[in-house]
Write a protein that holds these residues in place. Structure first.
Motif, PDB file in Angstrom:
ATOM      1  N   GLU A   1       0.230  -1.371  -0.156  1.00  0.00           N
ATOM      2  CA  GLU A   1      -0.135  -0.052   0.464  1.00  0.00           C
ATOM      3  C   GLU A   1       0.972   0.935   0.102  1.00  0.00           C
ATOM      4  O   GLU A   1       0.163   2.467   0.159  1.00  0.00           O
ATOM      5  CB  GLU A   1      -1.076  -0.191   1.144  1.00  0.00           C
ATOM      6  CG  GLU A   1      -1.701  -0.886   0.901  1.00  0.00           C
ATOM      7  CD  GLU A   1      -3.021  -1.097  -0.055  1.00  0.00           C
ATOM      8  OE1 GLU A   1      -3.441   0.028  -1.144  1.00  0.00           O
ATOM      9  OE2 GLU A   1      -2.650  -2.305  -0.897  1.00  0.00           O
TER      10      GLU A   1
ATOM     11  N   ARG B   1       2.926   4.550  -1.474  1.00  0.00           N
ATOM     12  CA  ARG B   1       3.205   4.957  -2.778  1.00  0.00           C
ATOM     13  C   ARG B   1       4.405   4.246  -3.660  1.00  0.00           C
ATOM     14  O   ARG B   1       5.488   3.980  -3.039  1.00  0.00           O
ATOM     15  CB  ARG B   1       3.438   6.715  -2.791  1.00  0.00           C
ATOM     16  CG  ARG B   1       1.938   7.211  -1.960  1.00  0.00           C
ATOM     17  CD  ARG B   1       2.060   8.474  -2.023  1.00  0.00           C
ATOM     18  NE  ARG B   1       2.235   8.478  -3.774  1.00  0.00           N
ATOM     19  CZ  ARG B   1       0.852   9.355  -3.543  1.00  0.00           C
ATOM     20  NH1 ARG B   1      -0.311   9.199  -3.887  1.00  0.00           N
ATOM     21  NH2 ARG B   1       0.887   9.776  -5.438  1.00  0.00           N
TER      22      ARG B   1
ATOM     23  N   TYR C   1      -1.331   5.138 -11.533  1.00  0.00           N
ATOM     24  CA  TYR C   1      -0.700   4.247 -10.291  1.00  0.00           C
ATOM     25  C   TYR C   1      -0.475   5.165  -9.253  1.00  0.00           C
ATOM     26  O   TYR C   1       0.698   6.046  -9.396  1.00  0.00           O
ATOM     27  CB  TYR C   1       0.316   3.590 -10.925  1.00  0.00           C
ATOM     28  CG  TYR C   1      -0.197   2.412 -12.176  1.00  0.00           C
ATOM     29  CD1 TYR C   1      -0.650   1.265 -11.324  1.00  0.00           C
ATOM     30  CD2 TYR C   1       0.271   2.377 -13.153  1.00  0.00           C
ATOM     31  CE1 TYR C   1      -1.514   0.246 -12.562  1.00  0.00           C
ATOM     32  CE2 TYR C   1      -0.483   1.371 -14.234  1.00  0.00           C
ATOM     33  CZ  TYR C   1      -1.796   0.579 -13.662  1.00  0.00           C
ATOM     34  OH  TYR C   1      -2.472  -0.307 -14.797  1.00  0.00           O
ATOM     35  N   ASN C   2      -0.268   5.223  -8.147  1.00  0.00           N
ATOM     36  CA  ASN C   2      -0.232   5.020  -6.741  1.00  0.00           C
ATOM     37  C   ASN C   2       0.877   3.998  -6.267  1.00  0.00           C
ATOM     38  O   ASN C   2       1.580   4.132  -5.578  1.00  0.00           O
ATOM     39  CB  ASN C   2      -1.560   6.004  -5.847  1.00  0.00           C
ATOM     40  CG  ASN C   2      -2.344   7.515  -6.828  1.00  0.00           C
ATOM     41  OD1 ASN C   2      -1.217   7.987  -6.798  1.00  0.00           O
ATOM     42  ND2 ASN C   2      -3.734   6.838  -7.034  1.00  0.00           N
ATOM     43  N   THR C   3       0.235   2.703  -5.376  1.00  0.00           N
ATOM     44  CA  THR C   3       1.134   1.933  -4.542  1.00  0.00           C
ATOM     45  C   THR C   3       0.912   1.016  -5.657  1.00  0.00           C
ATOM     46  O   THR C   3       0.559   0.437  -7.107  1.00  0.00           O
ATOM     47  CB  THR C   3      -0.098   1.453  -3.670  1.00  0.00           C
ATOM     48  OG1 THR C   3      -1.713   0.747  -4.459  1.00  0.00           O
ATOM     49  CG2 THR C   3      -1.253   3.136  -2.924  1.00  0.00           C
TER      50      THR C   3
ATOM     51  N   SER D   1      -0.028  -2.267  -5.034  1.00  0.00           N
ATOM     52  CA  SER D   1      -0.509  -2.838  -4.757  1.00  0.00           C
ATOM     53  C   SER D   1      -1.479  -2.564  -5.652  1.00  0.00           C
ATOM     54  O   SER D   1      -1.618  -4.191  -7.015  1.00  0.00           O
ATOM     55  CB  SER D   1      -1.480  -2.922  -3.790  1.00  0.00           C
ATOM     56  OG  SER D   1      -2.280  -1.401  -3.636  1.00  0.00           O
ATOM     57  N   GLU D   2      -1.954  -1.001  -6.319  1.00  0.00           N
ATOM     58  CA  GLU D   2      -2.294  -1.314  -8.080  1.00  0.00           C
ATOM     59  C   GLU D   2      -1.687  -1.529  -9.314  1.00  0.00           C
ATOM     60  O   GLU D   2      -2.244  -2.221 -10.144  1.00  0.00           O
ATOM     61  CB  GLU D   2      -2.595   0.355  -7.943  1.00  0.00           C
ATOM     62  CG  GLU D   2      -3.162   1.414  -6.991  1.00  0.00           C
ATOM     63  CD  GLU D   2      -3.720   2.679  -6.751  1.00  0.00           C
ATOM     64  OE1 GLU D   2      -4.875   3.033  -6.251  1.00  0.00           O
ATOM     65  OE2 GLU D   2      -2.576   3.020  -7.820  1.00  0.00           O
TER      66      GLU D   2
ATOM     67  N   GLU E   1      -1.655  -5.370  -9.131  1.00  0.00           N
ATOM     68  CA  GLU E   1      -2.886  -5.663  -9.723  1.00  0.00           C
ATOM     69  C   GLU E   1      -3.293  -6.484 -11.379  1.00  0.00           C
ATOM     70  O   GLU E   1      -3.791  -6.993 -11.982  1.00  0.00           O
ATOM     71  CB  GLU E   1      -4.021  -5.167  -9.006  1.00  0.00           C
ATOM     72  CG  GLU E   1      -5.777  -5.550  -9.607  1.00  0.00           C
ATOM     73  CD  GLU E   1      -6.214  -5.450  -8.673  1.00  0.00           C
ATOM     74  OE1 GLU E   1      -7.542  -5.049  -9.207  1.00  0.00           O
ATOM     75  OE2 GLU E   1      -6.191  -4.018  -8.298  1.00  0.00           O
ATOM     76  N   SER E   2      -2.759  -4.990 -12.093  1.00  0.00           N
ATOM     77  CA  SER E   2      -3.026  -4.296 -13.490  1.00  0.00           C
ATOM     78  C   SER E   2      -1.546  -5.303 -13.618  1.00  0.00           C
ATOM     79  O   SER E   2      -1.977  -6.244 -15.062  1.00  0.00           O
ATOM     80  CB  SER E   2      -2.446  -3.386 -13.900  1.00  0.00           C
ATOM     81  OG  SER E   2      -3.344  -2.480 -13.550  1.00  0.00           O
TER      82      SER E   2
ATOM     83  N   ASN F   1      -4.327  -1.778 -19.059  1.00  0.00           N
ATOM     84  CA  ASN F   1      -5.557  -0.820 -18.654  1.00  0.00           C
ATOM     85  C   ASN F   1      -5.216   0.424 -19.757  1.00  0.00           C
ATOM     86  O   ASN F   1      -4.202   0.131 -20.364  1.00  0.00           O
ATOM     87  CB  ASN F   1      -4.364  -0.327 -17.549  1.00  0.00           C
ATOM     88  CG  ASN F   1      -4.502   1.019 -17.456  1.00  0.00           C
ATOM     89  OD1 ASN F   1      -4.596   1.609 -17.783  1.00  0.00           O
ATOM     90  ND2 ASN F   1      -3.849   0.977 -15.419  1.00  0.00           N
TER      91      ASN F   1
END
Length: 336
Positions: A228, A230, A267-269, A271-272, A275-276, A317
């Motif tokens: 989580e 950044r 994208y910030n984290t 985890s994002e 996931e992608s 994405n």
């Protein structure tokens, strides 16, 4: 700067052979500079040693004549040892031993002077590492045969040591006796600041490497709390190393370029991002098999670590695909 006609004319009048012989040897010294610089840059690159730059120069006629005028030589072309010179400017003090080993492995060392290890706190200036070398027999070929008897000076400096030498040169201070007493304290304080800054650069490198190592450990444990965080350049590098450890690595600058692409695409984290990548990875791996990238010999090779990431993100994405490739994911797949 134009040659000092007075010093050149004086030598020409009294001993013209000194200038004739210098000019005869100049092309060989220029070639020696090129070859020593090439060998150093090639071998340091192979050893993964980061340098800022390497430069070379053959001594100018003006400098040669001025040196003869200042000192007494019986045979200047033999006794002046910096007619050919190469300078290597590197980044981190911890790389110095590896650079020394590279030079001593590749060249015949005639003389070595390490002014960095002088512990005299009253020593003027901020030193560097100096070598006098010849080309070793291990460098074979006609290109070297005419150069083996010539000496080349190699100076090895950090960026800040190089900056100090440039400042001192423009001030024309060769040693402490040249400096007005009222300025000695300021000048020595300045050289101390340069030395401290070199130490701080080294500390920063050590701290950064530790940060990346710690990040890799957390990522390999799939710590959800860490994911989580950044995205920054260093945890991105750690993530990629952990996610694709077997993939060939990109140049350092490409990781920075990828970070810019990710942030610009929302994208910030971590985890994002993860996931992608996982969402598009299966199709990206299939794409790699069906239409692999080619090397310079037109042979199929796998994607680099960033290559597989960019392909996965382009598939999963739309925003990233449009930003990076100017098209949507469907068109991207059809094109490839």
């Amino acid at each position: 700067m134009q040659p000092n006609r007075e010093s050149i004319d004086s030598i020409w009048e009294n001993n013209p052979d000194l200038i004739r012989k210098y000019l005869d040897l100049l092309p060989r010294h220029e070639k020696l500079c090129e070859e020593v610089q090439y060998i150093l840059e090639s071998k340091l690159s192979d050893a993964k040693i980061e340098i800022a730059h390497a430069t070379s120069r053959a001594k100018t006629l003006q400098s040669y004549c001025e040196k003869i005028g200042r000192k007494s030589y019986s045979n200047p072309l033999k006794e002046i040892t910096d007619l050919a010179g190469v300078r290597v400017v590197f980044l981190y003090l911890s790389d110095l031993e590896k650079i020394e080993k590279t030079i001593e492995d590749e060249f015949e060392v005639i003389e070595k002077e390490n002014k960095l290890k002088n512990n005299d706190t009253e020593k003027f200036g901020y030193g560097a590492l100096h070598y006098l070398v010849k080309i070793k027999q291990l460098h074979s070929g006609a290109r070297y045969d005419d150069l083996r008897d010539l000496i080349c000076e190699i100076q090895v400096k950090t960026i800040l040591q190089d900056a100090w030498s440039i400042v001192a040169h423009h001030l024309s201070y060769k040693n402490e006796n040249d400096v007005p007493k009222s300025l000695i304290r300021k000048l020595n304080a300045l050289s101390g600041l340069f030395e401290t800054a070199d130490d701080q650069f080294e500390s920063l490198r050590t701290a950064r490497n530790q940060y990346i190592e710690d990040a890799e450990k957390e990522i390999s444990k799939n710590n959800p709390k860490y994911f989580e965080q950044r995205i920054n350049l260093d945890n991105l590098i750690a993530y990629i190393a952990s996610k694709f450890p077997e993939r060939r690595k990109c140049d350092a600058e490409e990781y920075s370029n990828l970070l810019h692409e990710l942030i610009s695409s929302g994208y910030n984290t971590l985890s994002e991002l993860d996931e992608s990548i996982n969402k598009g990875l299966e199709l990206a791996l299939k794409e790699e098999v069906e239409d692999p990238p080619l090397n310079g010999e037109s042979e199929p090779v796998g994607y680099l670590d960033i290559g597989i990431i960019r392909t996965a993100l382009a598939i999963s994405n739309e925003e990233y695909c449009v930003y990076k490739y100017g098209t949507n994911s469907t068109m991207y797949l059809n094109y490839h």
